[in-house]
Scaffold this motif. Structure first.
Motif, short mmCIF file in Angstrom:
data_model
loop_
_atom_site.label_atom_id
_atom_site.label_comp_id
_atom_site.label_asym_id
_atom_site.label_seq_id
_atom_site.Cartn_x
_atom_site.Cartn_y
_atom_site.Cartn_z
N GLY A 37 0.99 -1.14 -0.12
CA GLY A 37 -0.09 -0.12 0.05
C GLY A 37 0.90 1.23 -0.04
O GLY A 37 1.97 1.14 0.44
N ILE A 96 -3.35 0.60 -3.22
CA ILE A 96 -3.18 -0.76 -3.33
C ILE A 96 -2.33 -0.70 -4.89
O ILE A 96 -2.80 -0.44 -5.89
CB ILE A 96 -4.17 -1.81 -3.47
CG1 ILE A 96 -5.11 -1.67 -2.18
CG2 ILE A 96 -3.62 -3.19 -3.61
CD1 ILE A 96 -4.48 -1.81 -1.02
N THR A 138 2.85 -0.82 4.00
CA THR A 138 2.32 0.50 3.62
C THR A 138 3.38 1.08 3.81
O THR A 138 4.25 1.54 4.57
CB THR A 138 1.17 0.76 4.61
OG1 THR A 138 0.12 0.19 4.22
CG2 THR A 138 0.87 2.38 3.90
#
Length: 257
Positions: A37, A96, A138
């Motif tokens: 992410g 994403i 992320t």
């Protein structure tokens, strides 16, 4: 002493909302295989303002929420594109992406096909910010945007401004500024600064005047930075002066002091 305006006038930080770590809270289990992410959020205090170059050139109205965003893969192809940072946030974070190498790009507006604008142009420093997406992580990205315009402002002398106000029917002007590929025209109805997205060998300024009710032939001035080619990151002030005689018309320019 004349000098270039500060090249870095605006910055914004895109901070990670979800950190990277080894514990369960730092890993998002809903990521599909081979994806990670990218989480971005604008971090700007309401007290953080872009310095005002002049009273006319006030950049404080810019908002990072309106900045155009795109994400390029390692082949230079657009993987994700958003009309604004706000639109990206509204679509949902984190973004994403498949694992791999990417480059983030941000600018005050989408530059495609734009050569000159009444709005200043800012762009991510270096033309892009590389980052890596790791699986089920992320990634934090920090972007700094810098002033990338060749700005031109028209300023009228007090003498000429007074003539325009007191004898509007007898005095008028048009000032066309060109960088060789694009042009912008100043007039009584359009005095916003111009922002060219490319530099040039010289700025060509064409002035048409009406004085005492009579229109005089076009005059042409060619402007450089003391012999150096004007380039993005600079801001020029063109000063137009005119008396009640055509011989009194003069034009001079300077980089912002």
């Amino acid at each position: 002493m004349k000098k270039n305006i500060v090249s870095i006038l605006w910055l914004f930080v895109l901070l990670c909302m979800v950190g990277c770590g080894d514990n369960e809270a730092d890993t998002i289990s809903v990521f599909p295989e081979n994806t990670g992410g990218l989480n971005m959020a604008a971090n700007m205090s309401t007290e953080q303002m872009i310095p005002v170059i002049t009273r006319a050139a006030d950049f404080s109205g810019l908002s990072v929420d309106d900045f155009y965003i795109k994400i390029l893969n390692d082949k230079g192809e657009i993987t994700k594109e958003f009309s604004s940072l706000a639109a990206m946030r509204d679509e949902g974070l984190p973004v994403i992406l498949s694992t791999g190498n990417y480059t983030a790009f941000a600018s005050s507006f989408k530059p495609d096909g734009v050569e000159v604008s009444a709005n200043p142009y800012f762009e991510v420093e270096g033309g892009g910010h590389p980052f890596v997406i790791e699986e089920k992580r992320t990634t934090q990205v920090t972007l700094k945007c810098v002033y990338k315009s060749l700005g031109v402002e028209l300023a009228l002398s007090e003498q000429f401004q007074e003539l325009l106000e007191n004898e509007a029917e007898n005095y008028d002007y048009k000032v066309n500024v060109s960088n060789g590929t694009a042009s912008y025209e100043f007039s009584k109805d359009e005095m916003r600064p111009a922002y060219f997205l490319k530099g040039c060998e010289e700025l060509v300024v064409r002035v048409t005047m009406t004085m005492g009710g009579r229109e005089y032939p076009e005059r042409v001035w060619r402007i450089t930075n003391q012999g150096n080619a004007p380039k993005t990151g600079e801001y020029y002030i063109i000063r137009l002066d005119a008396g009640d005689q055509p011989e009194a018309v003069s034009l001079r320019s300077a980089l912002m002091e």
